[in-house]
Design an enzyme around this catalytic site. Sequence first.
Site, PDB file in Angstrom:
ATOM      1  CB  SER A 157      -1.099   0.069   1.249  1.00  0.00           C
ATOM      2  OG  SER A 157      -2.078   0.675   1.123  1.00  0.00           O
ATOM      3  CG  ASP A 324      -6.281  -3.845  -3.488  1.00  0.00           C
ATOM      4  OD1 ASP A 324      -7.272  -2.937  -3.201  1.00  0.00           O
ATOM      5  OD2 ASP A 324      -5.058  -3.657  -3.269  1.00  0.00           O
ATOM      6  CG  HIS A 357      -5.701  -2.182   0.213  1.00  0.00           C
ATOM      7  ND1 HIS A 357      -4.843  -2.167  -0.612  1.00  0.00           N
ATOM      8  CD2 HIS A 357      -5.246  -1.456   0.906  1.00  0.00           C
ATOM      9  CE1 HIS A 357      -3.726  -1.204  -0.368  1.00  0.00           C
ATOM     10  NE2 HIS A 357      -4.116  -0.921   0.790  1.00  0.00           N
TER      11      HIS A 357
END
Lengths: 382, 196
Positions: A157, A324, A357
Site C-alpha cells: 500500500s 483489491d 486491499h
Amino acid sequence: MTTTLDSGSVGIVTPRTVRFDQPLLLACGRELPDVELVYETYGELNPQRSNAILICHALSGHHHAAGYHHEDERKPGWWDECIGPGKPIDTRRFFVVSLNNIGGCHGSTGPTSINPETGKPWGPDFPPLRARDWVHSQARLADYLGIDCWAAVIGGSLGGMQAMRWSLEYPDRLKHCVVIAAAMKLSAQNLAFNELARQAIFSDPVFDDGNYIYRDEIPARGLALARMVGHVTYLSDEAMANKFGRELRAGSLEMGNEDDIEFQVQSYLRYQGSQFSSQFDANTYVLMTRALDYFDLAREYDNDPVKAFSHARCSFLVISFSTDWRFSPTRSQEIVDALIAADRPVTYAEIEADEGHDAFLMPIPRYLRTFSAYMQRVGGDD
Amino acid sequence: MRLDLTHIQRWIEPGSRVLDLGCGSGEFLETLQRERSVRGTGIEIDEDNINAAIARGLNIIEQNMDGGLANFRDQSFDTVVMAHALQAVHYPDKVLEEMLRIGRQCIVTFPNFGHWRCRLYLGTRGRMPVSKFMPHSWYDTPNIHFCTVRDFEALCSERNIRILARDFVGNTDREPLLATTWPNLFATTAIYHITR
C-alpha cells in the site's frame, strides 16, 4: 495468553529509538530541527552487511511489524504473517529493519512530539510530509545502522509507494524493490475516500482544527468514523459477505432490533473504529492521508513513469490482489508496464484473493509462496 | 529440454532482449539466460508455472495473452518467442501481429495438425485425433486453433509476414528427413523464424 515463541515467530522484540540532531529538510521547504525514529530489527546483519531489508509501513502502520513486545501481547506485529523464520522475509537469512515513519504517532517525531521551538506538542502545526521525506529519514536510519545498500526495500500500500520512491531517490542503495498492492498515484476515487475520512475527523467538534492535543481530549468519534470509512475500502464485497453476510446480532429480520447495533457488520465496524480511535492520533491521520494524496511517482519526471523508472537500478517484484479495489490490479499493471518499457527487471503476480486491499496482510497461500520464491534471489551477490 | 526449443536457440542473438509468451516454468528462458546471456521476460498465466519460473530467478509477468499485449511497446524486444501456444490462444492471427509489432523478430512453434497420424486418425475413425502428443478430447482441449504447416504459411503470405527460416521436427529419429522434405505430412512440430 501466551502465544509467543512458536517456530515461525521472531519472538520477543524490543523497539529502539535513535535521535538525529541534524535538521531534516522536508519537501515542503520547512525543516524538522531534530528527528527521532523508533524502530525494531529482526534477524542478524551479516558481516558483509548485504542482507538488510527495510520494511515501509502503510497509512496507519508503525514499527512493530513482527513478533511480540511481551509474552502477554494479544497480537503479534502487523506483518507477522510475512516476517519470521521460514516466512517470505525469512529472519534466518535477513536482517529486517522496521520503523515508525516521521509524522507517525507511535514514537517517531510527529504531531504528538514536542516542538522544541514552542515546548508544546506540534499538533496541527507539524509540517506537511511527502513520501520522499520518509525515504530520506529512512536513509538516515540506514546510515546509522551501517547499511550502504538494502538487499530489498519492501512495502504494501503506502509502504509500496515509499519502496518505489526509494528506487528513484537512492537508486544505488537497494538491490530489490517489492511493491505490494500499491499504485503510482491515487485515483480521484481514492482521493475522495481520503477526503471523507478527513471530513469525518474535522466534523468532530472535539477536533477543533487539531488543537484537541493541547486539551487532553481526543476526537474519538471523528477518528472512529474515519477509520470505518477506510476499513470498508480495505475489504472487498466478498470478504464482507463471507465474514458477516446479513447476519443480525440479535432480534429478527421481521421485528428488527431494539439495540442500536443491528447487523454484525455494524458491530464489527464500530469495534474497529473505537479500537483505532483509542490508539491513533487524529492529526497524524490527517497528515498521513495527505501524504498519500500527494504521492505521484512520476510528477517530476514529466509525468512519465517510464522516464521515472529509467532512473531505477534495482529489480522489482510487484504483487496485486484480485479483489483489491482501493489499489486494484490495474494500478499495479501500470507500474509493471512502465518498468518493462524502462527495461527494468520486473516480476508480477496477481493473486486471486477475496480479502480486498487487506489481502497484503493475510496468510494467503499463493501470496506467501510467490513472495517466498522471489525472496530466494534477494540477498545473494546480484 | 523439448526438441523444438533447442532448435530455436541459434536464432537468438547473445545479449539480446527476449520476450517469451507462455513461458511455462521458464526452462527455456533460463537456458537462454545461461547460454546466450539474454535479458529475458516471460509471460505466463498458470500460477504453479509462475512460481517455478520465479524460483528459477526469472522475470515473469502474470498476464493472459488473450487480454492483448498492448502494454508492450513497438519494437521493444529483439526477439519474441511463442512455443506451442499459438493453437491455444483465442485469436492466433492477432497475437502474431502483436508479436511482430513488439519484436524485431519472432519465433513461433506449433504442433502440425497436418501430420499423417492426425489425418489417418480422422480419416479412418472419423473422430478428432487423441494421442500422446494431443491428449485432450475435443470438448476440453486448450488447443482451440490447430493448424497445419500449409495453413500457417498461407497466413504468413496473406499478412506479408516474412519467413526468415523454418525448421521441422519429426515424430521419431527416423523421420527428420521426411519431416523436412514433406513437412505438412511428417512434421509433428513446426518452427518458424519470422519478421515483418
